[in-house]
Design a protein around this motif. Structure first.
Motif: not given
Length: 188
Positions: A24-25, A31-32, A53-56, A77-78
């Motif tokens: 995440x870090x 991604x943002x 991140x939930x999907x990952x 993300x895309x």
């Protein structure tokens, strides 16, 4: 030796929460920025990053360690951005207050030492017009334009992220640029 992200993904898959926190870090800001450039809205960009991140996390078992982790996470993300863009109602307000001032803070409005207030105003006006033109692109062109010019990805990287041939990416970049050129001809 496997890249750090691959090792972290393997650890996270086994339940290591710190490894996932490191993932995440590593990717939250990247991604943002991608999501913000595609959606032109802070809240939607934050929602997309969270959903990504939930999907990952949920689908770590599907990650193929033979491919780059960054390609996999950018694809997620895309695709989330494209799905949201398709669901949006096609109403574009070119002078909506929220999109014009979104992302500006006091520091962003202060000119640097080598710029005059006039050049800053002209630059920010040009950026606003280009941002508006990008906002009107159809999702299939918008995604490749954002990845190519705002995320500085190569055509090959975009091909991997989007899961399409490089020739298709080239065509979409070309058509997206043509679409924008026509939109911008009378404005710049």
């Amino acid at each position: 030796m496997k890249p750090i992200e691959t090792r972290l993904a393997r650890l996270a898959r086994k339940g290591d929460q710190r490894a996932f926190a490191e993932i995440v870090d590593l990717y939250k800001d990247k991604l943002y920025h991608l999501a913000y450039r595609m959606m032109n809205n802070r809240q939607e960009a934050e929602d997309i990053v969270q959903e990504c991140f939930l999907r990952v996390y949920k689908h770590l078992d599907r990650y193929d360690e033979n491919q780059k982790f960054s390609t996999w996470i950018y694809r997620i993300a895309t695709n989330l951005c494209i799905d949201r863009l398709r669901k949006r109602k096609p109403t574009y307000s070119l002078d909506a207050e929220s999109s014009e001032h979104e992302g500006l803070d006091g520091y962003a409005m202060m000119p640097s030492d080598d710029r005059t207030p006039e050049s800053e105003m002209l630059l920010s006006e040009t950026q606003r017009i280009i941002r508006e033109a990008i906002e009107t692109l159809p999702p299939k062109y918008k995604s490749v334009i954002v990845l190519r010019y705002l995320q500085d990805m190569s055509l090959q990287e975009i091909s991997e992220v989007m899961g399409m041939p490089v020739t298709t990416v080239k065509t979409r970049v070309h058509r997206g640029r043509e679409y924008m050129r026509k939109k911008l001809e009378n404005k710049l």
